[in-house]
Design a protein around this motif. Structure first.
Motif, PDB file in Angstrom:
ATOM      1  N   HIS A  40     -14.318 -37.536   2.232  1.00 37.35           N
ATOM      2  CA  HIS A  40     -13.906 -37.380   3.628  1.00 37.35           C
ATOM      3  C   HIS A  40     -12.636 -38.175   3.898  1.00 37.35           C
ATOM      4  CE1 HIS A  40     -14.253 -37.039   7.999  1.00 37.35           C
ATOM      5  NE2 HIS A  40     -14.049 -38.359   8.058  1.00 37.35           N
ATOM      6  N   GLU A  41     -12.605 -39.424   3.399  1.00 40.06           N
ATOM      7  CA  GLU A  41     -11.443 -40.267   3.634  1.00 40.06           C
ATOM      8  C   GLU A  41     -10.205 -39.739   2.925  1.00 40.06           C
ATOM      9  OE1 GLU A  41     -11.337 -43.461   5.619  1.00 40.06           O
ATOM     10  OE2 GLU A  41     -12.780 -41.980   6.365  1.00 40.06           O
ATOM     11  N   ALA A  42     -10.431 -39.037   1.800  1.00 39.95           N
ATOM     12  CA  ALA A  42      -9.297 -38.473   1.055  1.00 39.95           C
ATOM     13  C   ALA A  42      -8.781 -37.185   1.686  1.00 39.95           C
ATOM     14  CB  ALA A  42      -9.701 -38.221  -0.389  1.00 39.95           C
ATOM     15  N   GLY A  43      -9.443 -36.735   2.746  1.00 41.65           N
ATOM     16  CA  GLY A  43      -8.967 -35.538   3.446  1.00 41.65           C
ATOM     17  C   GLY A  43      -9.518 -34.253   2.918  1.00 41.65           C
ATOM     18  N   CYS A  44     -10.556 -34.337   2.025  1.00 40.52           N
ATOM     19  CA  CYS A  44     -11.149 -33.106   1.480  1.00 40.52           C
ATOM     20  C   CYS A  44     -12.027 -32.454   2.527  1.00 40.52           C
ATOM     21  CB  CYS A  44     -11.978 -33.411   0.233  1.00 40.52           C
ATOM     22  SG  CYS A  44     -10.990 -34.075  -1.119  1.00 40.52           S
ATOM     23  N   ALA A  45     -11.841 -31.190   2.733  1.00 43.48           N
ATOM     24  CA  ALA A  45     -12.707 -30.467   3.647  1.00 43.48           C
ATOM     25  C   ALA A  45     -14.045 -30.191   2.966  1.00 43.48           C
ATOM     26  CB  ALA A  45     -12.053 -29.153   4.056  1.00 43.48           C
ATOM     27  N   ALA A  46     -15.039 -29.967   3.806  1.00 38.75           N
ATOM     28  CA  ALA A  46     -16.366 -29.742   3.249  1.00 38.75           C
ATOM     29  C   ALA A  46     -16.388 -28.547   2.317  1.00 38.75           C
ATOM     30  CB  ALA A  46     -17.375 -29.553   4.378  1.00 38.75           C
ATOM     31  N   GLY A  47     -15.622 -27.539   2.647  1.00 35.56           N
ATOM     32  CA  GLY A  47     -15.631 -26.337   1.825  1.00 35.56           C
ATOM     33  C   GLY A  47     -15.006 -26.530   0.467  1.00 35.56           C
ATOM     34  N   GLN A  48     -14.233 -27.614   0.283  1.00 34.00           N
ATOM     35  CA  GLN A  48     -13.584 -27.841  -0.992  1.00 34.00           C
ATOM     36  C   GLN A  48     -14.544 -28.415  -2.033  1.00 34.00           C
ATOM     37  OE1 GLN A  48     -10.321 -30.214   0.860  1.00 34.00           O
ATOM     38  NE2 GLN A  48      -8.999 -28.985  -0.470  1.00 34.00           N
ATOM     39  N   LEU A  49     -15.710 -28.839  -1.619  1.00 38.94           N
ATOM     40  CA  LEU A  49     -16.661 -29.454  -2.546  1.00 38.94           C
ATOM     41  C   LEU A  49     -17.733 -28.448  -2.945  1.00 38.94           C
ATOM     42  CD1 LEU A  49     -17.253 -32.928  -0.886  1.00 38.94           C
ATOM     43  CD2 LEU A  49     -15.723 -32.369  -2.757  1.00 38.94           C
ATOM     44  N   SER A  50     -17.999 -28.400  -4.241  1.00 38.55           N
ATOM     45  CA  SER A  50     -19.072 -27.540  -4.717  1.00 38.55           C
ATOM     46  C   SER A  50     -20.408 -28.118  -4.298  1.00 38.55           C
ATOM     47  CB  SER A  50     -19.002 -27.445  -6.246  1.00 38.55           C
ATOM     48  OG  SER A  50     -20.171 -26.874  -6.752  1.00 38.55           O
TER      49      SER A  50
END
Length: 1018
Positions: free
Chosen positions: A272-282
């Motif tokens: 989250h802190e790195a700016g990854c959206a939820a959809g980017q994670l498997s």
């Protein structure tokens, strides 16, 4: 290049992210740990198991506890299991923990290990040279375990020690066995043992699963299971990580996705802190764990992949050699990985490890097959080029592992074989077996010319040397099988050992003409068949004897003869066994195999005692004992104590047997010979029972059952003593339970008289106590059919005495009349087969004769007086009290001499009370009451003619009912005869059973006749 320790120290201070500075939840679990610390500080050892899924917070809880322990002045020793368990590195967590103790307490540990440095060096090589290969046996590992426990107890005598073993789910078998032994036997010292494991890794067939089940049965161990965080706890964790109140939506999302797993909470926060959206994670765990690694610079990712394949911890120098980066590039990559909280610098060394093993596994799984092989080859090449890159005791095993996973059979096979030798020197036989099995797997993949360059790695026990120059003789696959068979047997894998032996024998039958080696394998099979309960081993011994016939004397030949003699000693100690033992001594002496000779002399001495050469046999065993101690052959010395104490008991010299057993247990314990101590303790319990020291006998038997002895038969004997004791104390149901378990431990396919005869006696005693005379007769007849081999009089006389006493007690019961003549004929046939080589058996013989007379209604006080006189010089208080009771009974039946009878009953009662022999005490007191005799000398006994209650509270009607019960009448028949209803008859029967303290109608009838409740002759 810079020193690795300096680099680790520098990087250890790198700021990391994502770990909450706030310790969340776990208040109850932390309290349990701190309470255990307090109890340990007070001198009561503590043990706790902490389980939970990966990432749930086990390590964080332990770290918090260790901070508290350090604040209170405790010495902390931390060791983690290495994920190479099956490949070697035995005892890794214990070695690491002891290494930590050595750094903190160098002088104290040196003093505690004084005199045993060589043995303990197998666990902690820094203590000294473990020495070359020594003859091994089932007790060698236990010896190391015992010394380790004593070392920890000495260190914890004056200070509190916290021993932490992490990641038990990766523990090698030797570590699991040592931990079990530690937790079973640790009894003193200010020590807390904390072990953690991943609960989600413990599948149905995981090797840790049975260990956890076993430890759950120990009341001294507390098990703590960590659950996942609640929503409120996740909120607190996020607040600590972010140093601010988290957004409610973030809390909800993280809680839902992490499901309360503390580690996953941290990983999601980083994403989250790195700016990854939820959809980017498997949604897969693997992808989640790799997210942070993939955000590292390329060099840091590369170094992380190298560390993942190098093992649980990788030394800086080794890492540098494999990474092939400049020092600045490597340090920069490490700085990035440590700063991202992917890697950690180990606190007490010069290496790196993953902060969480889940991440390491994910990174390793993400490697391509060729990439994994290439990295392992690099590790192996670097270690070969500079062996000093890793600790000396790990070098060979890790090299073998690297070459194996590099798929380089030619390089792997020699390394695996060398690792197996070093592992055996540490008594880690399970790991040795794994390595040897790996060598067998590699054998056919290696070219013949490479195999031809290999030399014999060792010689398993008496496995025959090739007779050639070992420097020029090639290792054969058969030699590998011999080593593996012994390793399997010594590690308790007897099924596997038998399979290996069968494979070897098939090879010998088809491709080899080597009778000496075939004889060796058949001798191994004989031992395994008996241990596995699949036979007595004689067909295998006979085959081995046939194979060595006509061959020149050798150590194998002597071993075969010792096996034959030992078989005869236990099952048929006659002339053939004696001759075999004598030949074994001669052959072993001729080939200068002194350990085998001493073993044969112990067997020979035991057979000589059984054959009647008492002094000669005892002298032979005493000489062998002294010689084995002088030579340091402590396993053979312990066996001498086993056989000497048993022989002394067979001669009725129980006090001497106890003295020998006590000294033997001390010897066995000091050398860690746990199984040997179990055999000796079983003998000690038996002799104490004979001497009337029943409470101590019970204590020794129960201690044996709690011990870590791997052999089942000593435990069977301990249970047998408990069964005898329970019967003598009036607890037939408990005796039956003990006998059931003893029968399981003894097995059914190898009927050895020293087990079957005492079992039969105990079963007869229980049947007699429960009024089952038909079962008494059936068991006696079956035993008589089998017979009494020479030297088994020590078991035969008590058995026959128990059976004939049951016949005498049932005299007068109409139901017992049929078959009595045949039963007494069987008793006489048994008597004719039994010798009386010692006063105690002469006393038994006299007692059996007079019980026969009592069963036939012709007992006399004069003959009972002879029985009493025979027992009086002997330390047999229970038998003497029984004889005095019978003499008093006979005196009262004959009339007169009431004071003499009263004195005898007082002595018998005093013995019964001291022993806790309730049936004997009741018999004595009931007889005294019937005869109007006081058992208190200062009180005036009532006149024989005085009326009063002489039937133990039974009303006249209940006495009438009891007479009919004794004749075998049913409740309906009793009702018809006494003109009462069947329901009333049933109530009377219930009252009678309660007043007499018996469980059934048969017992009531037997007791009534035994105590003359149904006659007025007294």
């Amino acid at each position: 290049m810079s020193d690795g320790t300096e680099v680790c120290a520098m990087l250890g201070a790198v700021e990391t992210r994502s770990v909450s500075p706030v310790f969340v939840g776990r208040a109850g679990e932390l309290t349990a740990l701190t309470e255990a610390l307090s109890r340990a500080t007070a001198g009561e050892p503590q043990a706790l198991l902490i389980g939970g899924e990966a990432g749930v917070g086990k390590t964080r809880l332990i770290e918090e506890f260790l901070d508290t322990a350090c604040d209170q002045g405790a010495v902390v020793a931390l060791g983690g299991c290495v994920e190479l368990g099956a490949d070697g590195l035995p005892f890794a967590p214990f070695a690491a923990a002891l290494r930590a103790l050595r750094r903190r307490l160098p002088d104290e540990l040196t003093a505690a290990a004084d005199g045993h440095e060589g043995e303990l060096a197998r666990l902690l090589p820094e203590l000294g040279d473990p020495g070359s290969h020594e003859p091994s046996d089932e007790d060698s590992t236990a010896r190391l375990f015992e010394l380790t426990v004593r070392l920890l107890e000495r260190l914890a005598a004056d200070r509190t020690i916290v021993l932490v073993l992490e990641d038990l789910h990766w523990a090698d078998a030797s570590t699991r066995h040592l931990l079990t032994y530690l937790l079973r036997t640790l009894r003193r010292g200010r020590i807390v043992v904390v072990a953690s494991y991943r609960a989600d890794d413990i599948h149905r067939r995981h090797p840790l699963r049975p260990l956890l089940a076993e430890l759950d049965r120990l009341r001294t161990i507390r098990r703590i299971e960590l659950s996942r965080f609640t929503r409120a706890e996740v909120h607190r964790q996020l607040t600590g990580i972010l140093a601010a109140e988290p957004d409610p939506g973030l809390v909800e999302e993280v809680f839902e996705r992490s499901d309360g797993n503390a580690f996953f909470v941290e990983e999601l926060v980083v994403s989250h802190e790195a700016g990854c959206a939820a959809g980017q994670l498997s949604d897969s765990l693997r992808d989640l764990l790799l997210v942070r690694v993939e955000t590292l610079p390329e060099a840091a990712q590369r170094v992380s992949r190298i560390v993942a394949e190098g093992g649980s911890t990788v030394e800086y120098g080794l890492l540098a050699a494999v990474a092939r980066l400049s020092e600045d590039e490597l340090i920069e990559a490490l700085r990035a990985a440590v700063g991202a909280n992917i890697l950690l610098a180990v606190p007490d060394g010069d290496g790196y490890r993953f902060r969480h093993s889940l991440v390491r596994e994910a990174v390793s799984d993400d490697l391509l097959p060729g990439e994994r092989s290439r990295l392992n080859r690099r590790y192996a090449e670097a270690l070969e080029a500079d062996p000093g890159l890793v600790r000396a005791h790990e070098r060979t095993t890790r090299l073998a592992t690297y070459w194996y996973h590099a798929h380089a059979p030619e390089k792997a096979l020699p390394a695996v074989l060398q690792a197996s030798v070093e592992t055996r020197k540490r008594h880690a036989y399970t790991e040795q077996l794994s390595l040897l099995e790996r060598a067998m797997e590699l054998w056919d993949k290696v070219p013949a010319e490479t195999r031809g360059s290999l030399r014999p790695i060792d010689y398993a026990d008496a496995y025959p040397a090739c007779g050639c120059d070992p420097d020029t003789t090639s290792l054969r696959y058969l030699d590998l099988l011999a080593e593996a068979a012994v390793a399997a047997r010594l590690s308790g894998e007897r099924e596997r050992a038998a399979k290996i032996c069968r494979t070897a024998l098939r090879l010998l039958d088809s491709d080899e003409n080597d009778p000496l080696r075939a004889a060796w394998f058949w001798t191994e099979m004989a031992r395994l068949q008996s241990n596995l309960g699949r036979g007595d081993g004689w067909p295998e011994i006979a085959r081995a004897q046939e194979l060595v016939k006509g061959l020149p004397p050798s150590a194998v030949h002597a071993t075969v003869l010792v096996g034959a003699a030992g078989w005869g000693m236990l099952r048929n100690p006659g002339p053939e066994a004696l001759a075999a033992a004598e030949r074994a001594v001669e052959y072993a002496r001729f080939v200068k195999a002194e350990p085998i000779e001493l073993n044969a002399r112990i067997t020979l001495g035991t057979i000589m005692v059984s054959a009647g050469d008492t002094e000669g046999g005892l002298a032979a065993m005493h000489e062998a004992r002294e010689r084995t101690i002088a030579l340091g052959q402590f396993h053979e010395a312990a066996r001498a104590h086993v056989n000497l104490s048993s022989s002394m008991e067979a001669l009725g010299r129980s006090r001497e047997a106890v003295e020998i057993a006590v000294s033997g247990i001390e010897l066995a314990r000091s050398r860690g010979l746990v199984d040997s101590a179990g055999w000796i303790r079983a003998n000690l319990s038996e002799s104490l029972l004979s001497l009337g020291e029943w409470d101590r006998s019970k204590e020794e038997a129960e201690r044996l059952l709690r011990s870590g002895a791997s052999s089942t038969k000593p435990g069977g004997t301990a249970l047998l003593q408990l069964a005898h004791l329970a019967t003598a104390r009036g607890e037939p149901a408990r005796a039956t339970a003990h006998l059931t378990e003893a029968r399981t431990r003894y097995g059914t396919r190898d009927p050895i008289p020293q087990y079957t005869l005492p079992m039969a006696q105990a079963e007869i005693a229980v049947a007699a106590a429960e009024g089952r005379l038909a079962d008494v007769r059936r068991q006696l007849a079956a035993t008589a059919e089998t017979g009494f081999p020479p030297g088994t009089h020590r078991y035969g006389w008590p058995l026959v005495l128990t059976a004939v006493t049951a016949e005498a007690d049932s005299r007068g019961l109409p139901a017992a009349d049929e078959g009595r003549a045949e039963a007494l004929a069987v008793v006489r046939r048994c008597v004719r087969a039994l010798a009386t080589p010692a006063p105690v058996w002469e006393a038994h013989s006299r007692q059996v004769s007079e019980e026969l007379a009592r069963a036939e209604g012709r007992q006399t006080a004069a003959r009972w007086a002879e029985v009493v006189a025979a027992y009086e010089p002997l330390e047999r208080p229970h038998q003497l009290a029984r004889a005095r009771h019978r003499l008093a009974d006979a005196l009262l039946v004959e009339g007169g001499r009431r004071e003499e009878a009263a004195a005898l009953l007082r002595e018998a009662q005093a013995a019964a009370v001291r022993l806790g022999a309730r049936p004997l005490r009741e018999d004595v007191e009931l007889l005294a009451a019937r005869a109007r005799l006081s058992l208190t000398p200062e009180k005036q006994a009532p006149s024989p003619a005085d009326p009063g209650d002489d039937s133990f509270g039974l009303t006249p009607r209940e006495q009438d009912v009891l007479r009919l019960v004794a004749t075998g009448r049913t409740n309906r028949q009793i009702a018809e005869e006494l003109f009462i209803s069947p329901k009333t008859a049933s109530v009377h029967v219930s009252n009678i059973l309660a007043k007499l303290g018996v469980a059934g109608r048969g017992e009531a009838a037997a007791l009534a006749h035994r105590l003359h409740l149904l006659d007025t002759s007294l």
